[in-house]
Design a protein around this motif. Sequence first.
Motif, PDB file in Angstrom:
ATOM      1  N   MET A   1       0.838  -1.196   0.000  1.00  9.15           N
ATOM      2  CA  MET A   1       0.000   0.000   0.000  1.00  9.15           C
ATOM      3  C   MET A   1       0.873   1.245   0.000  1.00  9.15           C
ATOM      4  O   MET A   1       1.937   1.264   0.597  1.00  9.15           O
ATOM      5  CB  MET A   1      -0.902   0.032   1.231  1.00  9.15           C
ATOM      6  N   LEU A  15      -4.810   1.305  -2.862  1.00  2.00           N
ATOM      7  CA  LEU A  15      -4.774  -0.144  -2.978  1.00  2.00           C
ATOM      8  C   LEU A  15      -4.521  -0.553  -4.426  1.00  2.00           C
ATOM      9  O   LEU A  15      -4.827   0.201  -5.361  1.00  2.00           O
ATOM     10  CB  LEU A  15      -6.103  -0.750  -2.502  1.00  2.00           C
ATOM     11  N   TYR A  20      -9.297   2.655  -2.262  1.00  2.00           N
ATOM     12  CA  TYR A  20      -8.459   3.283  -1.245  1.00  2.00           C
ATOM     13  C   TYR A  20      -8.778   2.691   0.123  1.00  2.00           C
ATOM     14  O   TYR A  20      -9.860   2.142   0.344  1.00  2.00           O
ATOM     15  CB  TYR A  20      -8.676   4.799  -1.227  1.00  2.00           C
ATOM     16  N   LEU A  21      -7.835   2.810   1.023  1.00  2.00           N
ATOM     17  CA  LEU A  21      -7.993   2.312   2.387  1.00  2.00           C
ATOM     18  C   LEU A  21      -7.878   3.488   3.349  1.00  2.00           C
ATOM     19  O   LEU A  21      -6.894   4.233   3.314  1.00  2.00           O
ATOM     20  CB  LEU A  21      -6.922   1.270   2.701  1.00  2.00           C
ATOM     21  N   LYS A  23      -7.411   4.545   7.151  1.00  2.00           N
ATOM     22  CA  LYS A  23      -6.942   4.054   8.442  1.00  2.00           C
ATOM     23  C   LYS A  23      -7.383   5.036   9.522  1.00  2.00           C
ATOM     24  O   LYS A  23      -6.914   6.189   9.571  1.00  2.00           O
ATOM     25  CB  LYS A  23      -5.420   3.913   8.444  1.00  2.00           C
ATOM     26  N   THR A  82      -9.622  -0.201   9.689  1.00  4.52           N
ATOM     27  CA  THR A  82      -9.527   0.320   8.325  1.00  4.52           C
ATOM     28  C   THR A  82     -10.849   0.126   7.583  1.00  4.52           C
ATOM     29  O   THR A  82     -11.639  -0.771   7.894  1.00  4.52           O
ATOM     30  CB  THR A  82      -8.412  -0.379   7.524  1.00  4.52           C
ATOM     31  N   GLU A  84     -12.242   0.080   3.446  1.00  2.00           N
ATOM     32  CA  GLU A  84     -11.962   0.171   2.012  1.00  2.00           C
ATOM     33  C   GLU A  84     -13.072   0.964   1.345  1.00  2.00           C
ATOM     34  O   GLU A  84     -14.260   0.736   1.608  1.00  2.00           O
ATOM     35  CB  GLU A  84     -11.876  -1.223   1.383  1.00  2.00           C
TER      36      GLU A  84
END
Length: 226
Positions: A1, A15, A20-21, A23, A82, A84
């Motif tokens: 990532m 990703l 997208y991730l 956090k 997290t 997504e």
Amino acid sequence: MKKVYTGKTKDVFALENGNYLLKFKDDCTGKDGVFDPGENSVGLTIEGVGDVNLRMSIYFFEKINAAGIRTHYVSADLNNTTMEVLPAKVFGKGLEVICRYKAVGSFFRRYSDYCVEGQDLPAYVETTFKNDEKGDPLVTKDGLVDLGVMTAQQYDDLKDMTQKITKIVADDLKEKGLDMYDIKFEFGYDADGNVMLIDEIASGNMRVYKDGKYIDPMTLNGLFFA
């Protein structure tokens, strides 16, 4: 990532699948060690706040998706805190959308000549540009269209979605004996120009009362997940 953005309360990673991730962090906005969702800088760290913000976001995003309203939510991992999300562009340099059921806060300060504090409002929608230095200035539909930030149809979709999402959240809180006075959202759009709800749905983005008494976001988290 690959990290693409470091935010006050969330970091964003790209990703390999094009999504997208997010956090979620335990950092909170505030001042002098006191939590304040209205502040623009990180003021303290509260262990577990990232987890509850993610849990509340999952809860409502899944409800909103089930209602057929477009959001960026794909899935979440509570073990890693997290979420997504689908790729989305923000409107302009960032736009906040507020839906108000009661005349309180900045609305009452602006329009107190024409209303009483706590007066009922019919799911009143207002939009502001995200700009700390300029105090998040209000902008009308005409302003958004004429400045090329969005089309008239995108605004109409955004307003309709805002009112529907607000009702979903408010009705759920009402079942828990809680009254929502207003809530703040962020919206973006996909590659085809379709409006979608983005960011998070957390206690720090809503003003909630119980028996006429304001409930601070951290207390709200406890009541919501009780």
